[in-house]
Design a protein around this motif. Structure first.
Motif, short mmCIF file in Angstrom:
data_model
loop_
_atom_site.label_atom_id
_atom_site.label_comp_id
_atom_site.label_asym_id
_atom_site.label_seq_id
_atom_site.Cartn_x
_atom_site.Cartn_y
_atom_site.Cartn_z
N SER A 26 -11.39 19.76 23.91
CA SER A 26 -10.14 20.12 23.24
C SER A 26 -9.28 18.88 23.00
CB SER A 26 -9.37 21.14 24.06
OG SER A 26 -10.12 22.33 24.25
N LEU A 27 -9.18 18.01 24.01
CA LEU A 27 -8.37 16.81 23.87
C LEU A 27 -8.93 15.89 22.79
CD1 LEU A 27 -6.04 15.05 24.88
CD2 LEU A 27 -7.58 14.12 26.61
N ALA A 28 -10.24 15.68 22.80
CA ALA A 28 -10.86 14.83 21.78
C ALA A 28 -10.65 15.41 20.39
CB ALA A 28 -12.35 14.66 22.08
N SER A 29 -10.78 16.72 20.27
CA SER A 29 -10.62 17.37 18.96
C SER A 29 -9.20 17.29 18.46
CB SER A 29 -11.06 18.84 19.06
OG SER A 29 -12.40 18.94 19.47
N VAL A 30 -8.24 17.48 19.36
CA VAL A 30 -6.83 17.41 18.96
C VAL A 30 -6.46 15.98 18.54
CG1 VAL A 30 -4.46 17.56 19.81
CG2 VAL A 30 -6.08 19.39 20.30
N LEU A 31 -6.92 14.99 19.30
CA LEU A 31 -6.60 13.60 18.95
C LEU A 31 -7.22 13.21 17.61
CD1 LEU A 31 -7.01 11.83 22.42
CD2 LEU A 31 -4.89 12.38 21.22
N LEU A 32 -8.51 13.48 17.45
CA LEU A 32 -9.18 13.12 16.20
C LEU A 32 -8.62 13.93 15.03
CD1 LEU A 32 -11.35 11.54 14.74
CD2 LEU A 32 -13.03 13.28 15.41
N GLY A 33 -8.42 15.23 15.25
CA GLY A 33 -7.87 16.07 14.18
C GLY A 33 -6.46 15.69 13.79
N SER A 34 -5.66 15.24 14.76
CA SER A 34 -4.29 14.83 14.46
C SER A 34 -4.26 13.57 13.62
CB SER A 34 -3.51 14.62 15.76
OG SER A 34 -3.42 15.82 16.49
N VAL A 35 -5.15 12.62 13.95
CA VAL A 35 -5.23 11.39 13.15
C VAL A 35 -5.63 11.72 11.71
CG1 VAL A 35 -6.48 9.23 12.85
CG2 VAL A 35 -5.71 9.91 15.13
N LEU A 36 -6.66 12.55 11.56
CA LEU A 36 -7.09 12.93 10.21
C LEU A 36 -6.01 13.72 9.48
CD1 LEU A 36 -10.78 14.02 10.97
CD2 LEU A 36 -10.01 11.91 9.88
N GLY A 37 -5.36 14.64 10.20
CA GLY A 37 -4.30 15.44 9.58
C GLY A 37 -3.13 14.60 9.15
N THR A 38 -2.81 13.55 9.92
CA THR A 38 -1.71 12.66 9.56
C THR A 38 -2.03 11.86 8.31
OG1 THR A 38 -1.09 12.50 11.90
CG2 THR A 38 -0.19 10.84 10.43
N LEU A 39 -3.31 11.65 8.05
CA LEU A 39 -3.71 10.99 6.80
C LEU A 39 -3.74 11.98 5.63
CD1 LEU A 39 -6.69 8.82 8.15
CD2 LEU A 39 -4.36 8.06 7.65
N ILE A 40 -4.14 13.21 5.92
CA ILE A 40 -4.26 14.21 4.87
C ILE A 40 -2.89 14.65 4.35
CG2 ILE A 40 -4.95 16.61 4.42
CD1 ILE A 40 -7.33 16.12 6.30
N GLY A 41 -1.94 14.86 5.26
CA GLY A 41 -0.63 15.38 4.88
C GLY A 41 0.06 14.56 3.80
N PRO A 42 0.21 13.24 3.97
CA PRO A 42 0.85 12.44 2.92
C PRO A 42 0.10 12.44 1.60
CG PRO A 42 0.88 11.27 5.01
CD PRO A 42 0.00 12.46 5.20
N VAL A 43 -1.24 12.47 1.65
CA VAL A 43 -2.00 12.51 0.39
C VAL A 43 -1.74 13.82 -0.35
CG1 VAL A 43 -4.30 12.48 -0.64
CG2 VAL A 43 -3.79 10.99 1.30
N LEU A 44 -1.68 14.94 0.39
CA LEU A 44 -1.37 16.22 -0.23
C LEU A 44 0.01 16.22 -0.85
CD1 LEU A 44 -2.75 18.78 2.40
CD2 LEU A 44 -3.73 18.23 0.18
N THR A 45 0.93 15.50 -0.22
CA THR A 45 2.33 15.52 -0.67
C THR A 45 2.59 14.54 -1.80
OG1 THR A 45 2.92 16.00 1.62
CG2 THR A 45 4.72 15.44 0.13
#
Length: 217
Positions: A26-45
């Motif tokens: 869970s920790l590994a998934s949250v950390l990796l997913g958060s990094v990817l999500g932080t990259l995805i959010g600005p591109v979507l916006t």
């Protein structure tokens, strides 16, 4: 017939090992997913229609797909392409993708909610867009999404129980194996539920502390 406490004493090490694997995945998934999500959010916006289109498709597909299907796809599809992923690696991949889609979409909403005058003020002092994003927009957006981020982390922990479908020896599969040997269904499933609850309450408490700290700064 053995009592529950006797069986628990003999099985406690296995349960702790399963719980530890659940927390680690869970920790590994949250950390990796958060990094990817932080990259995805600005591109979507801010990425424009062309740049944001593949990310929009990715987020919509992942958010509209059951987590179990993501897990099975992450485990079986790479094998069909000749890529060898073990159950744990496939599970982390699936949960990270799930987390990234939710973090990215939540971050997009938070970035949109930032008043335009914040960007105007950043431009007026000569900040380039990357610096504006790093120093002005993202810090504000991340404060706003803290409660939703905690909810996503809790969902990841709960979704990790589905990894038993591909043979990952996390808490649920360990519990099922113990139940299969002892037939103490109610006792051990109740214990597993209590352990999941303890993990999620800890996440909630940590999120409350972080949110309170952000609020006071």
């Amino acid at each position: 017939m053995q009592s529950f406490l006797t069986v628990l004493e003999n099985s406690w090490a296995l349960l702790l090992r399963g719980l530890g694997l659940t927390v680690a995945i869970s920790l590994a998934s949250v950390l990796l997913g958060s990094v990817l999500g932080t990259l995805i959010g600005p591109v979507l916006t801010y990425g424009g229609r062309i740049a944001s289109f593949p990310f929009r498709v990715f987020v919509d597909i992942v958010r509209g797909t059951p987590v179990l299907v993501l897990i099975l796809a992450s485990y079986y599809m790479p094998s069909a392409l000749g890529i060898g992923l073990g159950p744990i690696e496939a599970g982390i991949l699936a949960l990270s993708v799930f987390c990234a889609s939710h973090v990215g979409e939540t971050l997009r909403g938070a970035l949109i909610a930032i008043p335009p005058n914040q960007r105007d003020a950043a431009r007026s002092i000569g900040l380039t867009f990357p610096k504006m994003l790093a120093y002005v927009l993202l810090p504000q957006a991340l404060r706003q999404i803290a409660p939703n981020f905690v909810n996503t982390a809790v969902e990841i922990v709960k979704a990790s129980s589905l990894l038993s479908a591909i043979g990952v020896g996390e808490l649920l599969l360990t519990t099922q194996e113990i139940v299969g040997r002892t037939f103490m269904t109610m006792e051990f499933y109740a214990l597993a539920g209590a352990l999941y609850l303890a993990v999620n309450l800890t996440i909630g408490a940590g999120g409350w502390w972080v949110e309170r700290r952000f609020r006071t700064h």
